[in-house]
Design a protein around this motif. Structure first.
Motif, PDB file in Angstrom:
ATOM      1  N   TYR A   1       0.852  -1.150  -0.030  1.00 24.36           N
ATOM      2  CA  TYR A   1      -0.184   0.022   0.152  1.00 24.36           C
ATOM      3  C   TYR A   1       0.813   1.207   0.053  1.00 24.36           C
TER       4      TYR A   1
ATOM      5  N   LEU B   1       0.801   5.504  -0.003  1.00 23.46           N
ATOM      6  CA  LEU B   1      -0.050   6.633   0.119  1.00 23.46           C
ATOM      7  C   LEU B   1       0.424   7.868  -0.673  1.00 23.46           C
TER       8      LEU B   1
ATOM      9  N   TRP C   1      -5.127  11.329  -1.391  1.00 22.36           N
ATOM     10  CA  TRP C   1      -5.679  11.560   0.064  1.00 22.36           C
ATOM     11  C   TRP C   1      -6.747  13.018  -0.017  1.00 22.36           C
TER      12      TRP C   1
ATOM     13  N   ASP D   1     -10.661   5.238   6.835  1.00 19.99           N
ATOM     14  CA  ASP D   1     -10.548   4.089   7.431  1.00 19.99           C
ATOM     15  C   ASP D   1     -10.787   4.179   8.982  1.00 19.99           C
TER      16      ASP D   1
ATOM     17  N   TRP E   1      -4.045  -1.965   9.443  1.00 16.88           N
ATOM     18  CA  TRP E   1      -3.543  -0.788   8.578  1.00 16.88           C
ATOM     19  C   TRP E   1      -4.605   0.165   8.223  1.00 16.88           C
TER      20      TRP E   1
ATOM     21  N   PRO F   1      -4.836   3.494   6.530  1.00 11.89           N
ATOM     22  CA  PRO F   1      -3.980   4.311   5.482  1.00 11.89           C
ATOM     23  C   PRO F   1      -4.326   5.730   5.620  1.00 11.89           C
ATOM     24  N   ASP F   2      -5.251   6.186   5.977  1.00 12.05           N
ATOM     25  CA  ASP F   2      -5.736   7.571   6.040  1.00 12.05           C
ATOM     26  C   ASP F   2      -4.887   8.327   7.453  1.00 12.05           C
TER      27      ASP F   2
ATOM     28  N   GLN G   1      -2.381   6.717   8.656  1.00 10.00           N
ATOM     29  CA  GLN G   1      -1.049   6.054   8.634  1.00 10.00           C
ATOM     30  C   GLN G   1      -0.366   5.637   9.814  1.00 10.00           C
TER      31      GLN G   1
ATOM     32  N   MET H   1       0.079   1.693  11.623  1.00  6.38           N
ATOM     33  CA  MET H   1      -0.071   0.120  11.281  1.00  6.38           C
ATOM     34  C   MET H   1       0.187  -0.513  12.774  1.00  6.38           C
TER      35      MET H   1
ATOM     36  N   THR I   1       4.923   3.895   2.952  1.00  2.78           N
ATOM     37  CA  THR I   1       4.487   2.453   2.475  1.00  2.78           C
ATOM     38  C   THR I   1       4.443   1.566   3.555  1.00  2.78           C
ATOM     39  N   TYR I   2       3.356   0.455   3.327  1.00  2.00           N
ATOM     40  CA  TYR I   2       3.020  -0.559   4.134  1.00  2.00           C
ATOM     41  C   TYR I   2       3.158  -1.882   3.470  1.00  2.00           C
TER      42      TYR I   2
END
Length: 642
Positions: A4, A6, A11, A270, A401, A403-404, A406, A408, A501-502
């Motif tokens: 994933y 971003l 966004w 998220d 995760w 993503p918005d 950020q 994890m 990055t995840y």
């Protein structure tokens, strides 16, 4: 393997899309809303005082606990709040002197209201009336910390200019339930009691809400925090009960829906709460309280919101942010320990059809707690049989995760806290209740802390002032982050992570980001690429790859709550203590030719530090890894193993 990445442009585009949604206010016109609302005189969300059959269905243990608590306070003196208690906030920064008196008065009153309703013998009526009268005579229903600064106020309320803060709205809610349950008994004493309550609520709450600008409404374009749904839930509670004019009642509810959309529209898809799990109770959970009230009052005309994926994610956040039975992820001002409202969480999960959330809520059920005058407690009174039969289980997701946001998280095994747990964050330094912590991480083992985020201390005048980042635990050099060329991260939306990055695999998870933009230009960072790799069952590796314009000084910091010693160059031992009290050593390995490690115990001496003691005890340690001969291009690696 999943990957994933971003992109800021995506966004921003998604935020723009969400901003148009108006999930609550966009559904019904004002006239439709008025037709949907059950009239004030007919609205009966809970049994009235005369409905003894209805009250016979309430949980006996909760009512008995409530009556016992009310008996203990039956001779309560209902103190006034001295002006000097309010002035203390501007004189020495203390807010607790004022709040301790104010909060206790409301707590005692809320308990006595339910006790009298449950018992119906009249012995708590005079204490309740004394409490109502005392609160109505206060100059300010809010708290001193929420008064505007400057000479115009100087620590005391301007009673000619009322405005709505968190606790003014909460006060209105308590008085509203007093009217709902005990109004007829008040009238038997004097009609002035209800008249006084109505006049004060109109003057202090309804009129200023409808006529004054309040920052927490989000009308000025700012993104609101938990104040928005928290205040709205209490105002909604109050207006549904107290406002007899149906047009005015509808107008206030309609305006509340627009204000709530100002909170909901920019909320990340998220569902991540940047204020942390502790504030979730007043953010996502408070939004749910609004929905409960709306569905009780319409009825069920806002049930459609429960099918909205973003709203569902807002609920799920609370168990996604759980580390173990005791601890939750506490980035920003969040506490490492969170009180879970078992019945509210269970109801939230049931409404969004999430079994994990229902099980999670039921897990924390504590039978026999005292009932109180509020929507959560009143709902709890009439659902204990169901909650008692519910499955009790902690979901403890293997990987999360967001993503918005950020953020994890990852653990060794799904559904258990055994073994390693790691969490890390990107984001920016203008989050609600922000700490300068872009790129920081935590490591737990068997549900217990190992490498920590200290979190927040006791709130004082300095906490939400221009001096906020003078407080040590808000600064990046007291997080698991580097200090570069004597510079720390700075507050503000522009100080943020980039290239986030995840990657998630079966045996490992990695999270990487560039920290350069979180630091000021004077740090002279071209890039600072941090990668956090979690190898399940083995441990965590932190690797920083740097590209600096100059390399005068570099210090890496790691925080823990256990004694630490350097046993040999390149090996640092953390003396971790398991939940059962057994001691286990964990090792942080590093390049001794590159860095020199020094351990310091953080002195806890200020008023703000009292909150740190409450969360961790007097055992905060900072490990400083001083780079011996820093180079513009270099790499630093830390490995955490058992």
């Amino acid at each position: 393997m999943k990957k994933y990445v971003l992109f800021a442009i995506l966004w921003a585009a998604s935020c723009s899309l969400f901003a148009q949604e108006n999930l609550l206010s966009g559904k019904y016109s004002a006239s439709e809303l008025q037709n949907l609302l059950i009239p004030q005189a007919e609205w009966t969300p809970f049994p009235r005082l005369a409905d003894r059959e209805g009250w016979a269905k309430a949980d006996k243990e909760m009512l008995q606990a409530c009556i016992k608590a009310a008996e203990a306070s039956i001779d309560y003196d209902w103190p006034t709040i001295p002006a000097t208690f309010s002035l203390a906030f501007v004189r020495d920064g203390n807010r607790s002197r004022y709040e301790s008196v104010s909060f206790k008065k409301r707590s005692v009153l809320a308990t006595m209201i339910v006790a009298e309703t449950a018992e119906n013998k009249g012995r708590f009526i005079d204490p309740v009336i004394n409490g109502i009268w005392s609160i109505c005579e206060e100059s300010w229903w809010g708290v001193s910390a929420h008064l505007p600064g400057g000479k115009e106020y100087s620590g005391l309320m301007d009673v000619s200019q009322p405005f709505v803060d968190l606790f003014a709205a909460e006060t209105g809610k308590v008085l509203a339930w007093a009217d709902y349950f005990l109004g007829d008994k008040f009238d038997a004493v004097s009609p002035q009691i209800r008249k006084r309550m109505n006049n004060e609520i109109k003057y202090r709450l309804f009129d200023p809400f409808m006529t004054r600008d309040h920052w927490w409404t989000g009308k000025n374009g700012t993104i609101p925090n938990n104040w928005n749904p928290w205040i709205c839930s209490n105002l909604l509670n109050t207006v549904l009960i107290m406002e007899k004019d149906e047009q005015k009642r509808t107008a206030i509810v309609d305006e509340l829906l627009r204000v709530l959309d100002n909170f909901l529209n920019p909320y990340p898809q998220d569902g991540g709460c940047d204020e942390g799990p502790g504030y979730w109770n007043a953010a996502g959970a408070a939004l749910y309280d609004n929905l409960v009230l709306l569905n009780l009052a319409t009825p069920n005309s806002f049930q459609y919101v429960y099918d909205n994926e973003r709203f569902k994610n807002m609920g799920r956040y609370i168990y996604r942010a759980q580390i173990g039975e005791t601890y939750f992820l506490n980035f920003a001002d969040a506490s490492p320990r969170v009180g879970v409202g078992a019945d509210m969480v269970y109801r939230f999960g049931k409404d969004i059809h999430d079994q994990d959330m229902m099980d999670f809520g039921a897990y924390y059920r504590k039978p026999g707690g005292a009932a109180s005058a509020g929507i959560r407690s009143l709902c709890a009174l009439f659902m204990q049989d169901e909650l008692q039969q519910a499955t009790q289980r902690l979901p403890l997701p293997k990987d999360v995760w967001l993503p918005d946001l950020q953020v994890m998280t990852a653990r060794d095994k799904q559904g258990v806290s055994d073994g390693f747990y790691v969490a890390a964050k990107g984001g920016h330094n203008n989050e609600s209740h922000n700490h300068n912590d872009v790129g920081s991480f935590v490591v737990f083992y068997d549900g217990q802390p190992l490498l920590i985020d200290v979190g927040s201390g006791k709130y004082t005048a300095k906490t939400f002032s221009p001096r906020r980042y003078e407080i040590w635990f808000n600064r990046s050099d007291f997080h698991n982050l580097p200090t570069v060329n004597a510079e720390t991260q700075q507050p503000g939306r522009d100080f943020k992570a980039s290239d986030v990055t995840y990657r998630e695999g079966k045996s490992s998870v990695s999270f990487s980001l560039d920290l350069a933009s979180a630091y000021p230009p004077s740090a002279a960072i071209n890039s600072w690429k941090r990668t956090i790799t979690f190898n399940r069952g083995k441990g965590v590796i932190i690797k920083d790859v740097t590209d600096l314009q100059k390399a005068d000084a570099v210090v890496e910091h790691i925080m823990t709550c256990y004694p630490v010693e350097v046993t040999q160059p390149g090996k640092l031992v953390v003396h971790y203590q398991a939940k059962n009290g057994e001691n286990t050593d964990f090792v942080i390995t590093y390049n001794a030719k590159q860095m020199q490690a020094k351990v310091e115990k953080v002195e806890l001496s200020t008023e703000e530090d009292e909150g740190i003691r409450g969360g961790w005890g007097d055992r905060i340690y900072r490990i400083n890894f001083n780079v011996i001969a820093p180079k513009p291009k270099d790499a630093y690696t830390f490995q955490i193993t058992k």
